[in-house]
Write a protein that holds these residues in place. Sequence first.
Motif, PDB file in Angstrom:
ATOM      1  N   GLY A 178       5.986   3.949  -8.250  1.00 19.05           N
ATOM      2  CA  GLY A 178       5.852   2.649  -9.106  1.00 19.05           C
ATOM      3  C   GLY A 178       5.436   1.326  -8.375  1.00 19.05           C
ATOM      4  N   GLN A 179       4.932   1.658  -7.361  1.00 19.60           N
ATOM      5  CA  GLN A 179       4.616   0.156  -6.492  1.00 19.60           C
ATOM      6  C   GLN A 179       3.156   0.182  -6.608  1.00 19.60           C
ATOM      7  OE1 GLN A 179       6.177   1.131  -2.535  1.00 19.60           O
ATOM      8  NE2 GLN A 179       8.624   1.174  -3.416  1.00 19.60           N
ATOM      9  N   ALA A 180       2.616  -0.336  -7.624  1.00 20.43           N
ATOM     10  CA  ALA A 180       1.162  -0.049  -7.820  1.00 20.43           C
ATOM     11  C   ALA A 180       0.606  -1.086  -6.925  1.00 20.43           C
ATOM     12  CB  ALA A 180       0.615  -0.438  -9.197  1.00 20.43           C
ATOM     13  N   ALA A 181       0.922  -2.518  -6.833  1.00 19.91           N
ATOM     14  CA  ALA A 181       0.497  -3.572  -6.192  1.00 19.91           C
ATOM     15  C   ALA A 181       0.155  -3.092  -4.637  1.00 19.91           C
ATOM     16  CB  ALA A 181       1.122  -4.764  -6.082  1.00 19.91           C
ATOM     17  N   SER A 182       1.076  -2.431  -4.113  1.00 20.34           N
ATOM     18  CA  SER A 182       0.967  -2.189  -2.836  1.00 20.34           C
ATOM     19  C   SER A 182       0.014  -1.033  -2.741  1.00 20.34           C
ATOM     20  CB  SER A 182       2.250  -1.795  -2.011  1.00 20.34           C
ATOM     21  OG  SER A 182       2.796  -0.783  -2.785  1.00 20.34           O
ATOM     22  N   ALA A 183       0.156  -0.306  -3.685  1.00 18.69           N
ATOM     23  CA  ALA A 183      -1.183   0.824  -3.562  1.00 18.69           C
ATOM     24  C   ALA A 183      -2.466   0.461  -3.753  1.00 18.69           C
ATOM     25  CB  ALA A 183      -0.722   1.724  -5.042  1.00 18.69           C
ATOM     26  N   ALA A 185      -3.582  -2.262  -2.188  1.00 21.03           N
ATOM     27  CA  ALA A 185      -4.022  -2.641  -0.991  1.00 21.03           C
ATOM     28  C   ALA A 185      -4.442  -1.377  -0.147  1.00 21.03           C
ATOM     29  CB  ALA A 185      -2.978  -3.440  -0.268  1.00 21.03           C
ATOM     30  N   GLY A 186      -3.539  -0.355  -0.079  1.00 25.10           N
ATOM     31  CA  GLY A 186      -3.661   0.757   0.640  1.00 25.10           C
ATOM     32  C   GLY A 186      -5.010   1.362   0.167  1.00 25.10           C
ATOM     33  N   TYR A 187      -5.446   1.802  -1.109  1.00 21.67           N
ATOM     34  CA  TYR A 187      -6.639   2.379  -1.767  1.00 21.67           C
ATOM     35  C   TYR A 187      -7.736   1.492  -1.061  1.00 21.67           C
ATOM     36  CZ  TYR A 187      -4.313   5.904  -4.290  1.00 21.67           C
ATOM     37  OH  TYR A 187      -3.821   7.112  -4.638  1.00 21.67           O
ATOM     38  N   GLN A 188      -7.812   0.194  -1.285  1.00 23.68           N
ATOM     39  CA  GLN A 188      -8.714  -0.640  -0.581  1.00 23.68           C
ATOM     40  C   GLN A 188      -9.234  -0.437   0.588  1.00 23.68           C
ATOM     41  OE1 GLN A 188      -7.250  -4.441  -2.143  1.00 23.68           O
ATOM     42  NE2 GLN A 188      -8.595  -4.713  -3.898  1.00 23.68           N
ATOM     43  N   TYR A 189      -8.032  -0.194   1.612  1.00 19.10           N
ATOM     44  CA  TYR A 189      -8.351  -0.218   3.197  1.00 19.10           C
ATOM     45  C   TYR A 189      -8.880   1.213   3.227  1.00 19.10           C
ATOM     46  CZ  TYR A 189      -7.812  -0.778   7.750  1.00 19.10           C
ATOM     47  OH  TYR A 189      -8.112  -0.947   9.246  1.00 19.10           O
ATOM     48  N   ALA A 190      -8.610   2.142   2.576  1.00 17.30           N
ATOM     49  CA  ALA A 190      -9.191   3.589   2.678  1.00 17.30           C
ATOM     50  C   ALA A 190     -10.439   3.610   2.073  1.00 17.30           C
ATOM     51  CB  ALA A 190      -8.247   4.449   1.869  1.00 17.30           C
ATOM     52  N   GLN A 202     -11.050   6.633  -7.142  1.00 14.74           N
ATOM     53  CA  GLN A 202     -10.428   6.816  -8.257  1.00 14.74           C
ATOM     54  C   GLN A 202      -8.806   6.378  -8.161  1.00 14.74           C
ATOM     55  OE1 GLN A 202     -10.003   7.745 -11.816  1.00 14.74           O
ATOM     56  NE2 GLN A 202     -11.704   9.365 -11.305  1.00 14.74           N
ATOM     57  N   GLY A 203      -8.236   6.670  -6.947  1.00 15.99           N
ATOM     58  CA  GLY A 203      -7.032   6.180  -6.824  1.00 15.99           C
ATOM     59  C   GLY A 203      -6.746   4.687  -7.100  1.00 15.99           C
ATOM     60  N   LEU A 204      -7.753   3.821  -6.425  1.00 14.62           N
ATOM     61  CA  LEU A 204      -7.962   2.559  -6.602  1.00 14.62           C
ATOM     62  C   LEU A 204      -7.895   2.109  -8.264  1.00 14.62           C
ATOM     63  CD1 LEU A 204      -7.782  -0.475  -5.467  1.00 14.62           C
ATOM     64  CD2 LEU A 204     -10.398  -0.246  -5.301  1.00 14.62           C
ATOM     65  N   LEU A 205      -8.672   2.844  -9.184  1.00 13.67           N
ATOM     66  CA  LEU A 205      -8.801   2.504 -10.266  1.00 13.67           C
ATOM     67  C   LEU A 205      -7.421   2.698 -10.844  1.00 13.67           C
ATOM     68  CD1 LEU A 205     -10.493   1.917 -12.734  1.00 13.67           C
ATOM     69  CD2 LEU A 205     -11.124   4.609 -12.800  1.00 13.67           C
ATOM     70  N   TYR A 206      -6.812   3.751 -10.679  1.00 18.03           N
ATOM     71  CA  TYR A 206      -5.204   4.237 -11.301  1.00 18.03           C
ATOM     72  C   TYR A 206      -4.305   2.984 -10.761  1.00 18.03           C
ATOM     73  CZ  TYR A 206      -5.968   8.798 -13.203  1.00 18.03           C
ATOM     74  OH  TYR A 206      -6.058   9.823 -14.178  1.00 18.03           O
ATOM     75  N   ALA A 207      -4.420   2.647  -9.602  1.00 14.96           N
ATOM     76  CA  ALA A 207      -3.626   1.430  -9.091  1.00 14.96           C
ATOM     77  C   ALA A 207      -3.861   0.140  -9.859  1.00 14.96           C
ATOM     78  CB  ALA A 207      -3.502   1.297  -7.651  1.00 14.96           C
ATOM     79  N   ASP A 215      -9.552  -6.851 -15.280  1.00 14.48           N
ATOM     80  CA  ASP A 215     -10.847  -7.233 -15.116  1.00 14.48           C
ATOM     81  C   ASP A 215     -11.442  -6.488 -13.737  1.00 14.48           C
ATOM     82  OD1 ASP A 215     -10.887  -8.994 -17.287  1.00 14.48           O
ATOM     83  OD2 ASP A 215     -10.234 -10.467 -16.176  1.00 14.48           O
ATOM     84  N   GLN A 216     -10.596  -6.308 -12.742  1.00 18.12           N
ATOM     85  CA  GLN A 216     -10.979  -5.543 -11.443  1.00 18.12           C
ATOM     86  C   GLN A 216     -11.135  -4.063 -11.886  1.00 18.12           C
ATOM     87  OE1 GLN A 216      -7.318  -7.563  -9.471  1.00 18.12           O
ATOM     88  NE2 GLN A 216      -8.532  -7.103  -7.686  1.00 18.12           N
ATOM     89  N   ALA A 217     -10.346  -3.541 -12.706  1.00 20.22           N
ATOM     90  CA  ALA A 217     -10.628  -2.137 -13.163  1.00 20.22           C
ATOM     91  C   ALA A 217     -11.855  -2.131 -13.787  1.00 20.22           C
ATOM     92  CB  ALA A 217      -9.226  -1.754 -13.812  1.00 20.22           C
TER      93      ALA A 217
END
Length: 463
Positions: A178-183, A185-190, A202-207, A215-217
Amino acid sequence: MSRTFTLLTNPLLLMACLSSVAFSCYSELNIKLAAPQWEFLLNNQPLMQKEVKIAPHERSFSKKIQPLLAAQNYQAVIKAFSQRSLSNGSLTNDSAALCQLRGQVQLLLKQYDKAEQSLQQALNLVPNLALAHRSMSMVYMVKKFYKKAQYHLKRTIELGVGDAQVFGQLAYVNLQLGQAASAIAGYQYALFLEPESEQWRQGLLYALLNSHAFDQAQALLEEMLADNMNNNLLWLQRGQLALKQNRLIQAISSLEMALQLGEKGIENLTTTVQLHIQAGSPRRAVKILKENMSLFLDNKMENSIAAVDQISAWLVYQQDWQQLKILLSAVDDNRAELAGNMQAKFDVYHAQLAIAENKFGLAKKRLKQALNNDPSHGEALLSLATLLWQQTRNESALIYYVRAQALSGYQERALLGQAQVAIDKKKYQQALHLLRQVIQFNPRRSDVIANIQSLENLVRNQT
């Protein structure tokens, strides 16, 4: 003076009020998405790590299993490990390097409990063993112990192992917690490290969706669609995003693209149909229903059957008899799939259609058929009573009004029907008694209060 007061003038008017349908706002609807198949790699490096070294007395064993590892014959590797002596059920006789290797192989063989034991032994011997932490995180991800997986992924990064897989896995775990905001950052770095990875996008989209960063999604989703216009899942996600933003037309167009690409999920078909009804395009809604009616009427799909019922009622309310006829014809083709109580509901809609076409004999037949399938169907009872009353068959009508009065939710209208029959029979005192009962149920019925006053005046004048 047999019709001095007409409380129920038209059976269609009565049934329209019964069939009024208030569809929920489309922001409350949902699109069902299949769970993504995340594929996390166990490691990007050879199984024999240079981070820790095997003990001198283990070199002969290491040489023995090297060809097996090279051939990916992991069952043989585990068999070789099983011949090594244990102490009190733990791996204290092996170095951290061998414990780590054993755990990795067990993980590859999906022996998760054994892998956890082996890797924990390695970490007991060398707490800062980064790749053991990494493998341990995989064990806990598989077991869905996300908090423990999060700890070991953090330790992996702190100890200097930080490739795209590790950051992507940590983002996934954070999202599950449930920590979507930190997710994000992780997906963006990956994604920064592996910009072509669909999994990280896909992971970043879910986050982003879970963080309500719509808007970002939207921007990311349009970018993904530009690369893969035939991806059914992406169109469904675009539709879901549009629903979250109350964009009806975009939601419909996205779902329609998904349907063109072969989407057959009943939940998504149902949502598409309901959106078309809300958008004022019942013809398309009925076409989708007709083409997929066997799916909609599957006994296991209560929500989809309810949607067909609801839309039939809405078409009656709108007096869209042409589309209702098409819909009911498709229902009849699959009638055997329906339980008796549901067959009764559609028989009532058939009756309403027949009344609109002045086919009163057919309407009565359908209503009686409905009551055979469901004797306590309140709408069928009231509709049949109203038809009989219009044909001046008051005694027969009264029987059905009395039956309807015994059902919760139908008392008020059943009492009104009985009052009308009493008025026709010039039994004004009886009619007054019935209308006063209506007021007890619903004190705000000003029209009934006016009828009571008129009847009281009539009774006084007669005396």
